[in-house]
Motif scaffolding. Sequence first.
Motif, mmCIF file in Angstrom:
data_model
loop_
_atom_site.group_PDB
_atom_site.id
_atom_site.type_symbol
_atom_site.label_atom_id
_atom_site.label_comp_id
_atom_site.label_asym_id
_atom_site.label_seq_id
_atom_site.Cartn_x
_atom_site.Cartn_y
_atom_site.Cartn_z
ATOM 1 N N ALA A 29 0.800 -1.219 0.000
ATOM 2 C CA ALA A 29 0.000 0.000 0.000
ATOM 3 C C ALA A 29 0.837 1.275 0.000
ATOM 4 O O ALA A 29 0.383 2.307 -0.478
ATOM 5 C CB ALA A 29 -0.958 -0.005 1.194
ATOM 6 N N ALA A 30 2.055 1.205 0.515
ATOM 7 C CA ALA A 30 2.919 2.389 0.515
ATOM 8 C C ALA A 30 3.357 2.755 -0.902
ATOM 9 O O ALA A 30 3.673 3.909 -1.179
ATOM 10 C CB ALA A 30 4.139 2.162 1.394
ATOM 11 N N LEU A 31 3.355 1.769 -1.809
ATOM 12 C CA LEU A 31 3.787 2.004 -3.188
ATOM 13 C C LEU A 31 2.626 2.275 -4.135
ATOM 14 O O LEU A 31 2.730 3.102 -5.028
ATOM 15 C CB LEU A 31 4.580 0.793 -3.699
ATOM 16 N N TYR A 32 1.540 1.547 -3.965
ATOM 17 C CA TYR A 32 0.408 1.697 -4.888
ATOM 18 C C TYR A 32 -0.881 1.196 -4.255
ATOM 19 O O TYR A 32 -0.871 0.451 -3.282
ATOM 20 C CB TYR A 32 0.662 0.935 -6.199
ATOM 21 N N SER A 33 -1.977 1.641 -4.828
ATOM 22 C CA SER A 33 -3.299 1.122 -4.475
ATOM 23 C C SER A 33 -3.893 0.517 -5.741
ATOM 24 O O SER A 33 -3.375 0.708 -6.843
ATOM 25 C CB SER A 33 -4.200 2.242 -3.934
ATOM 26 N N TYR A 34 -4.964 -0.213 -5.588
ATOM 27 C CA TYR A 34 -5.613 -0.841 -6.740
ATOM 28 C C TYR A 34 -6.821 -0.039 -7.190
ATOM 29 O O TYR A 34 -7.523 0.551 -6.374
ATOM 30 C CB TYR A 34 -6.073 -2.258 -6.395
ATOM 31 N N ALA A 35 -7.039 -0.048 -8.483
ATOM 32 C CA ALA A 35 -8.238 0.538 -9.070
ATOM 33 C C ALA A 35 -8.888 -0.548 -9.922
ATOM 34 O O ALA A 35 -8.197 -1.333 -10.577
ATOM 35 C CB ALA A 35 -7.896 1.743 -9.931
ATOM 36 N N VAL A 36 -10.199 -0.613 -9.895
ATOM 37 C CA VAL A 36 -10.942 -1.584 -10.693
ATOM 38 C C VAL A 36 -11.858 -0.817 -11.624
ATOM 39 O O VAL A 36 -12.600 0.074 -11.193
ATOM 40 C CB VAL A 36 -11.769 -2.534 -9.792
ATOM 41 N N THR A 37 -11.781 -1.148 -12.907
ATOM 42 C CA THR A 37 -12.653 -0.529 -13.903
ATOM 43 C C THR A 37 -13.294 -1.627 -14.741
ATOM 44 O O THR A 37 -12.855 -2.778 -14.717
ATOM 45 C CB THR A 37 -11.867 0.431 -14.818
ATOM 46 N N LEU A 38 -14.322 -1.257 -15.456
ATOM 47 C CA LEU A 38 -15.035 -2.190 -16.316
ATOM 48 C C LEU A 38 -14.965 -1.718 -17.758
ATOM 49 O O LEU A 38 -15.037 -0.512 -18.021
ATOM 50 C CB LEU A 38 -16.502 -2.300 -15.891
ATOM 51 N N ASN B 207 -19.574 -9.783 -22.965
ATOM 52 C CA ASN B 207 -19.018 -9.802 -21.613
ATOM 53 C C ASN B 207 -18.477 -8.440 -21.229
ATOM 54 O O ASN B 207 -18.193 -7.607 -22.081
ATOM 55 C CB ASN B 207 -17.884 -10.832 -21.534
ATOM 56 N N ILE B 208 -18.310 -8.274 -19.939
ATOM 57 C CA ILE B 208 -17.731 -7.053 -19.391
ATOM 58 C C ILE B 208 -16.399 -7.442 -18.756
ATOM 59 O O ILE B 208 -16.355 -8.313 -17.884
ATOM 60 C CB ILE B 208 -18.670 -6.428 -18.336
ATOM 61 N N ARG B 209 -15.321 -6.842 -19.232
ATOM 62 C CA ARG B 209 -13.990 -7.136 -18.698
ATOM 63 C C ARG B 209 -13.806 -6.378 -17.392
ATOM 64 O O ARG B 209 -14.061 -5.182 -17.303
ATOM 65 C CB ARG B 209 -12.911 -6.726 -19.694
ATOM 66 N N ILE B 210 -13.306 -7.080 -16.374
ATOM 67 C CA ILE B 210 -12.946 -6.467 -15.099
ATOM 68 C C ILE B 210 -11.445 -6.202 -15.170
ATOM 69 O O ILE B 210 -10.654 -7.126 -15.279
ATOM 70 C CB ILE B 210 -13.243 -7.406 -13.912
ATOM 71 N N VAL B 211 -11.056 -4.924 -15.130
ATOM 72 C CA VAL B 211 -9.646 -4.544 -15.256
ATOM 73 C C VAL B 211 -9.127 -4.089 -13.899
ATOM 74 O O VAL B 211 -9.692 -3.194 -13.270
ATOM 75 C CB VAL B 211 -9.453 -3.411 -16.297
ATOM 76 N N ARG B 212 -8.063 -4.728 -13.459
ATOM 77 C CA ARG B 212 -7.393 -4.338 -12.220
ATOM 78 C C ARG B 212 -6.106 -3.626 -12.594
ATOM 79 O O ARG B 212 -5.327 -4.105 -13.419
ATOM 80 C CB ARG B 212 -7.068 -5.574 -11.382
ATOM 81 N N SER C 168 -4.424 -5.460 -15.873
ATOM 82 C CA SER C 168 -4.622 -6.871 -16.169
ATOM 83 C C SER C 168 -6.110 -7.196 -16.154
ATOM 84 O O SER C 168 -6.902 -6.517 -15.496
ATOM 85 C CB SER C 168 -3.878 -7.753 -15.157
ATOM 86 N N ALA C 169 -6.451 -8.233 -16.887
ATOM 87 C CA ALA C 169 -7.840 -8.699 -16.911
ATOM 88 C C ALA C 169 -8.043 -9.565 -15.672
ATOM 89 O O ALA C 169 -7.549 -10.683 -15.588
ATOM 90 C CB ALA C 169 -8.128 -9.480 -18.179
ATOM 91 N N TYR C 170 -8.740 -9.025 -14.700
ATOM 92 C CA TYR C 170 -9.018 -9.736 -13.455
ATOM 93 C C TYR C 170 -10.004 -10.873 -13.719
ATOM 94 O O TYR C 170 -9.916 -11.941 -13.149
ATOM 95 C CB TYR C 170 -9.597 -8.741 -12.444
ATOM 96 N N GLY C 171 -10.945 -10.632 -14.598
ATOM 97 C CA GLY C 171 -11.963 -11.612 -14.947
ATOM 98 C C GLY C 171 -12.972 -10.969 -15.873
ATOM 99 O O GLY C 171 -12.748 -9.873 -16.392
ATOM 100 N N PHE C 172 -14.089 -11.627 -16.061
ATOM 101 C CA PHE C 172 -15.158 -11.112 -16.918
ATOM 102 C C PHE C 172 -16.499 -11.318 -16.228
ATOM 103 O O PHE C 172 -16.632 -12.171 -15.351
ATOM 104 C CB PHE C 172 -15.168 -11.849 -18.266
ATOM 105 N N ILE C 173 -17.476 -10.550 -16.655
ATOM 106 C CA ILE C 173 -18.851 -10.717 -16.188
ATOM 107 C C ILE C 173 -19.717 -10.919 -17.412
ATOM 108 O O ILE C 173 -19.632 -10.145 -18.375
ATOM 109 C CB ILE C 173 -19.327 -9.492 -15.381
ATOM 110 N N ASP C 174 -20.520 -11.963 -17.388
ATOM 111 C CA ASP C 174 -21.462 -12.216 -18.481
ATOM 112 C C ASP C 174 -22.510 -11.106 -18.431
ATOM 113 O O ASP C 174 -23.229 -10.962 -17.443
ATOM 114 C CB ASP C 174 -22.111 -13.585 -18.301
#
Length: 120
Positions: free
Chosen positions: A36-45, A51-56, A72-78
């Motif tokens: 966490a001192a270096l970076y945080s995560y963001a999630v976008t669609l 399908n909807i790509r989940i991008v981390r 990176s592609a975290y996963g997908f949503i139908d």
Amino acid sequence: MNATTNAAVTTEQISARLAMFVERLTSFLNETNINAALYSYAVTLEAGKNNIRIVRSEVSSKTGETMSHTRSAYGFIDAATGNILKSDGWKRPAKGVRGSIFAADFCIGKNRPCGMYSAS
């Protein structure tokens, strides 16, 4: 509703749950982030045809900018059912349902289908 339910859902229901899913997944990733001192995560669609790509991605703690090499592609949503699918690379999901955005906990957590690194 769980991942095996094929009941028809509306785009409004999916849109509402997507917003909550992104918020919960982002919170989980940042709560468990050991860097966490270096970076945080963001999630976008990113919406696709079916399908909807989940991008981390990682956001620099120093500059607040998204580090482009970390997407990176975290996963997908139908998009039709709200089922969560594991990623089979950047462009497509793997076969098999891993969870659902309609599950009470979104299937997010340690030892759950949607963990720290991907929908597995």
